[in-house]
Design a protein around this motif. Structure first.
Motif: not given
Length: 136
Positions: A95-124
């Protein structure tokens, strides 16, 4: 079977569920957003299935294979979640190679979209580096 191997089997199930989200009626809205929050495409599904199969194979093979999976998968998914906050897109699905950056964002949608990767990654990463369930 060690705790690390069992954790890999849990990751297999979780990742297969993630891969199936687009195909369960009622979980996506009219815009194709899972839970009305984020879009999953064929690349995301393929990534989740490939990761799930890797987890399954590692979990069935050995403690060492499971630990290697946890460390490598964890680093990759944790990094992908961090990139998601900074750019709006991950690198694992290209996605970072095919889309322009949307910039840093801590909106609810961005948090909910990224927390699964952060949680799975951190636990692993934690499980891999602490070597849980190792045989003595």
């Amino acid at each position: 079977m060690t705790s690390m191997q069992k954790l890999c089997l849990v990751y297999f199930v979780v990742l297969m569920i993630a891969a199936s989200l687009n195909y369960i009626p009622g979980l996506t809205n009219e815009d194709g957003l899972a839970f009305g929050i984020f879009a999953l495409d064929i690349y995301d599904d393929a990534l989740h299935v490939a990761s799930a199969l890797w987890a399954l194979i590692a979990g069935l093979l050995s403690h060492r294979a499971a630990r290697t999976f946890m460390i490598l998968f964890g680093i990759a998914y944790l990094g992908d979640g961090v990139f998601g906050f900074f750019t709006g897109y991950g690198y694992l699905d290209l996605g970072i190679f095919t889309n322009a950056s949307a910039g840093l964002d801590f909106s609810l949608g961005r948090v909910l979209a990224n927390v699964p990767h952060l949680a799975l990654g951190a636990l692993a990463v934690w499980a891999g580096f602490t070597n849980i369930g190792r045989r003595v």
